[in-house]
Design a protein around this motif. Sequence first.
Motif, PDB file in Angstrom:
ATOM      1  N   MET A   1      -3.703   5.251 -50.009  1.00 50.28           N
ATOM      2  CA  MET A   1      -2.481   5.269 -49.241  1.00 50.28           C
ATOM      3  C   MET A   1      -2.609   4.377 -48.007  1.00 50.28           C
ATOM      4  N   GLU A   2      -3.725   4.489 -47.343  1.00 48.89           N
ATOM      5  CA  GLU A   2      -3.914   3.688 -46.133  1.00 48.89           C
ATOM      6  C   GLU A   2      -3.998   2.199 -46.442  1.00 48.89           C
ATOM      7  N   LEU A   3      -4.626   1.860 -47.541  1.00 51.82           N
ATOM      8  CA  LEU A   3      -4.701   0.447 -47.932  1.00 51.82           C
ATOM      9  C   LEU A   3      -3.302  -0.104 -48.190  1.00 51.82           C
ATOM     10  N   LEU A   4      -2.471   0.676 -48.844  1.00 47.10           N
ATOM     11  CA  LEU A   4      -1.093   0.243 -49.090  1.00 47.10           C
ATOM     12  C   LEU A   4      -0.348   0.082 -47.767  1.00 47.10           C
ATOM     13  N   PHE A   5      -0.484   1.059 -46.869  1.00 44.08           N
ATOM     14  CA  PHE A   5       0.211   1.014 -45.581  1.00 44.08           C
ATOM     15  C   PHE A   5      -0.220  -0.204 -44.761  1.00 44.08           C
ATOM     16  N   THR A   6      -1.522  -0.448 -44.666  1.00 42.91           N
ATOM     17  CA  THR A   6      -1.984  -1.578 -43.858  1.00 42.91           C
ATOM     18  C   THR A   6      -1.620  -2.913 -44.513  1.00 42.91           C
ATOM     19  N   SER A   7      -1.510  -2.939 -45.829  1.00 39.29           N
ATOM     20  CA  SER A   7      -1.048  -4.157 -46.511  1.00 39.29           C
ATOM     21  C   SER A   7       0.423  -4.421 -46.218  1.00 39.29           C
ATOM     22  N   VAL A   8       1.228  -3.366 -46.203  1.00 41.93           N
ATOM     23  CA  VAL A   8       2.648  -3.507 -45.861  1.00 41.93           C
ATOM     24  C   VAL A   8       2.792  -4.012 -44.424  1.00 41.93           C
ATOM     25  N   CYS A   9       1.950  -3.519 -43.530  1.00 43.87           N
ATOM     26  CA  CYS A   9       1.971  -4.004 -42.137  1.00 43.87           C
ATOM     27  C   CYS A   9       1.679  -5.502 -42.095  1.00 43.87           C
ATOM     28  N   CYS A  10       0.741  -5.957 -42.910  1.00 51.35           N
ATOM     29  CA  CYS A  10       0.453  -7.396 -42.992  1.00 51.35           C
ATOM     30  C   CYS A  10       1.688  -8.149 -43.461  1.00 51.35           C
ATOM     31  N   PHE A  11       2.340  -7.638 -44.479  1.00 52.62           N
ATOM     32  CA  PHE A  11       3.546  -8.281 -45.006  1.00 52.62           C
ATOM     33  C   PHE A  11       4.608  -8.408 -43.914  1.00 52.62           C
ATOM     34  N   MET A  12       4.773  -7.371 -43.113  1.00 45.96           N
ATOM     35  CA  MET A  12       5.774  -7.391 -42.045  1.00 45.96           C
ATOM     36  C   MET A  12       5.427  -8.425 -40.968  1.00 45.96           C
ATOM     37  N   ARG A  13       4.136  -8.719 -40.814  1.00 49.27           N
ATOM     38  CA  ARG A  13       3.704  -9.756 -39.873  1.00 49.27           C
ATOM     39  C   ARG A  13       3.667 -11.132 -40.531  1.00 49.27           C
ATOM     40  N   LYS A  14       4.156 -11.205 -41.775  1.00 42.33           N
ATOM     41  CA  LYS A  14       4.181 -12.437 -42.571  1.00 42.33           C
ATOM     42  C   LYS A  14       2.780 -12.957 -42.908  1.00 42.33           C
ATOM     43  N   ASP A  15       1.825 -12.028 -42.967  1.00 43.49           N
ATOM     44  CA  ASP A  15       0.481 -12.359 -43.428  1.00 43.49           C
ATOM     45  C   ASP A  15       0.441 -11.980 -44.908  1.00 43.49           C
ATOM     46  N   TYR A  16       0.690 -12.963 -45.756  1.00 41.70           N
ATOM     47  CA  TYR A  16       0.851 -12.703 -47.170  1.00 41.70           C
ATOM     48  C   TYR A  16      -0.461 -12.568 -47.938  1.00 41.70           C
ATOM     49  N   LYS A  17      -1.558 -12.532 -47.221  1.00 42.57           N
ATOM     50  CA  LYS A  17      -2.823 -12.196 -47.875  1.00 42.57           C
ATOM     51  C   LYS A  17      -2.831 -10.705 -48.216  1.00 42.57           C
ATOM     52  N   LEU A  18      -2.042  -9.923 -47.459  1.00 38.14           N
ATOM     53  CA  LEU A  18      -1.888  -8.479 -47.687  1.00 38.14           C
ATOM     54  C   LEU A  18      -3.226  -7.745 -47.751  1.00 38.14           C
ATOM     55  N   ILE A  19      -4.083  -8.082 -46.829  1.00 45.01           N
ATOM     56  CA  ILE A  19      -5.411  -7.467 -46.802  1.00 45.01           C
ATOM     57  C   ILE A  19      -5.298  -6.089 -46.145  1.00 45.01           C
TER      58      ILE A  19
END
Length: 115
Positions: free
Chosen positions: A1-19
């Motif tokens: 769950m946390e990995l998904l959440f932090t990846s979504v946060c990356c997406f919102m910052r336009k960091d498309y690596k989604l790490i």
Amino acid sequence: MELLFTSVCCFMRKDYKLIGQTSIWMFPIYGMASVIKPVSNQLKKHNRKTIERGLIYTAGIYATEYTTGTLLKKKDRCPWDYSKSKYHINGVIRWDYAPLWFIVGLVYEKMLTKD
């Protein structure tokens, strides 16, 4: 769950690596969600409505997050820091996450109490 959440946060910052990222400390913390099953059984036994159960789970998640975050912070091991958020308390919980924790509690209930 946390990995998904932090990846979504990356997406919102336009960091498309989604790490997505997490910490080994999070495994026992998330494991504490297993207490939702006996709590849910008691709440349902007393005919508590979904909103009441969600609020109780939210309070429990906040209590767990605050306690574990405070203990880990004392040893400089807390993997999260909310101190930059407008709605934080001691950098370990965020009040604006209440709707998220409400939903997470009910999702855990569903996952842990399959009848």
